[in-house]
Design a protein around this motif. Sequence first.
Motif, short mmCIF file in Angstrom:
data_model
loop_
_atom_site.label_atom_id
_atom_site.label_comp_id
_atom_site.label_asym_id
_atom_site.label_seq_id
_atom_site.Cartn_x
_atom_site.Cartn_y
_atom_site.Cartn_z
N GLY A 129 0.83 -1.19 0.00
CA GLY A 129 0.00 0.00 0.00
C GLY A 129 0.87 1.25 0.00
O GLY A 129 2.07 1.20 -0.26
N ASP A 130 0.27 2.37 0.31
CA ASP A 130 0.96 3.66 0.28
C ASP A 130 1.01 4.22 1.70
O ASP A 130 -0.01 4.65 2.25
CB ASP A 130 0.23 4.62 -0.66
CG ASP A 130 0.90 5.97 -0.77
OD1 ASP A 130 1.95 6.18 -0.12
OD2 ASP A 130 0.39 6.82 -1.52
N ALA A 131 2.20 4.22 2.31
CA ALA A 131 2.33 4.65 3.71
C ALA A 131 1.92 6.10 3.91
O ALA A 131 1.48 6.48 5.01
CB ALA A 131 3.78 4.45 4.17
N THR A 132 2.04 6.92 2.88
CA THR A 132 1.67 8.33 3.02
C THR A 132 0.18 8.57 2.82
O THR A 132 -0.30 9.67 3.10
CB THR A 132 2.46 9.20 2.02
OG1 THR A 132 2.14 8.78 0.69
CG2 THR A 132 3.95 9.05 2.25
N ASN A 133 -0.53 7.56 2.34
CA ASN A 133 -1.98 7.69 2.10
C ASN A 133 -2.70 6.43 2.55
O ASN A 133 -3.49 5.84 1.80
CB ASN A 133 -2.25 7.96 0.62
CG ASN A 133 -1.71 9.29 0.14
OD1 ASN A 133 -2.26 10.34 0.43
ND2 ASN A 133 -0.59 9.24 -0.59
N GLN A 134 -2.43 6.02 3.79
CA GLN A 134 -3.01 4.80 4.32
C GLN A 134 -4.53 4.84 4.36
O GLN A 134 -5.19 3.80 4.28
CB GLN A 134 -2.47 4.54 5.73
CG GLN A 134 -1.07 3.94 5.77
CD GLN A 134 -1.07 2.47 5.36
OE1 GLN A 134 -1.82 1.66 5.89
NE2 GLN A 134 -0.22 2.13 4.41
N TRP A 135 -5.10 6.01 4.48
CA TRP A 135 -6.55 6.14 4.56
C TRP A 135 -7.26 5.66 3.30
O TRP A 135 -8.41 5.23 3.34
CB TRP A 135 -6.93 7.59 4.84
CG TRP A 135 -6.49 8.55 3.76
CD1 TRP A 135 -5.25 9.10 3.59
CD2 TRP A 135 -7.29 9.03 2.67
NE1 TRP A 135 -5.22 9.90 2.48
CE2 TRP A 135 -6.46 9.89 1.90
CE3 TRP A 135 -8.61 8.84 2.28
CZ2 TRP A 135 -6.92 10.55 0.77
CZ3 TRP A 135 -9.07 9.50 1.15
CH2 TRP A 135 -8.22 10.34 0.41
N ILE A 136 -6.56 5.72 2.18
CA ILE A 136 -7.18 5.28 0.92
C ILE A 136 -6.43 4.11 0.29
O ILE A 136 -7.02 3.34 -0.46
CB ILE A 136 -7.26 6.47 -0.06
CG1 ILE A 136 -8.18 6.12 -1.25
CG2 ILE A 136 -5.88 6.89 -0.55
CD1 ILE A 136 -8.50 7.32 -2.13
N TYR A 137 -5.13 3.97 0.61
CA TYR A 137 -4.31 2.89 0.04
C TYR A 137 -3.66 2.06 1.15
O TYR A 137 -2.44 2.05 1.31
CB TYR A 137 -3.22 3.47 -0.85
CG TYR A 137 -3.68 4.23 -2.07
CD1 TYR A 137 -4.75 3.76 -2.84
CD2 TYR A 137 -3.05 5.40 -2.48
CE1 TYR A 137 -5.16 4.44 -3.98
CE2 TYR A 137 -3.45 6.08 -3.62
CZ TYR A 137 -4.51 5.61 -4.37
OH TYR A 137 -4.90 6.28 -5.49
#
Length: 211
Positions: free
Chosen positions: A157-165
Amino acid sequence: MVGSRRSSGIIRPRFCLSLSLLLLLLVAALHLCASEDGTLNVLMVGNSYTSPVAPMVRSLLEETLAARNETVHLLPITAGGARLEGWANNANLRNALLDNAIASHREWDYVVLQDQSQMPGFQMPSSVEAVAAIDNMVKENGDATIVFYMTWGRQRGDATNQWIYPDFKTMNLRLKEGYFLYRDEISTPDRPVLIAPVGPAFEAVYDAVVA
């Protein structure tokens, strides 16, 4: 065994890249039609997801077209981290580069568009507007078919955008939905837009090797 990975966690096994390239070519090959001069003209627009792929796409197209005594002219226009918004922005130097490429003397058969690796999943109106703007640029200079190069999620996933990724599967799905949104914005019965499903190819490898 999974091959080398970038620090961002993007899956990079060699056979996965090969599968991705084949799927990218599949969409074009189904509609493969060179111009009257016997040359297939392809413009690829994107960033670091496009720049290493373009030479291999050119090579595979050359092999495919050689049997028909036809050739390929493929021009990549890339910049690190580039977004479609940047390519479409009239105040941006990248817009001038793209506009010059589209308006060049060649009649483009396909224009392949690839957005920054996170942007499609955000499904931002500004991204959709950028897609429409680039499509208008293409239409003003011919009747090229738009092909969206659908990219893939990051393995963790994306650690900087955990809320969506939060993970690969979720990110990959959001990106797929975003590219479908781009397609639906500009596709018409008379001028259908194509998608090269590279992201789903990565997911198939993820399911077989990582999950």
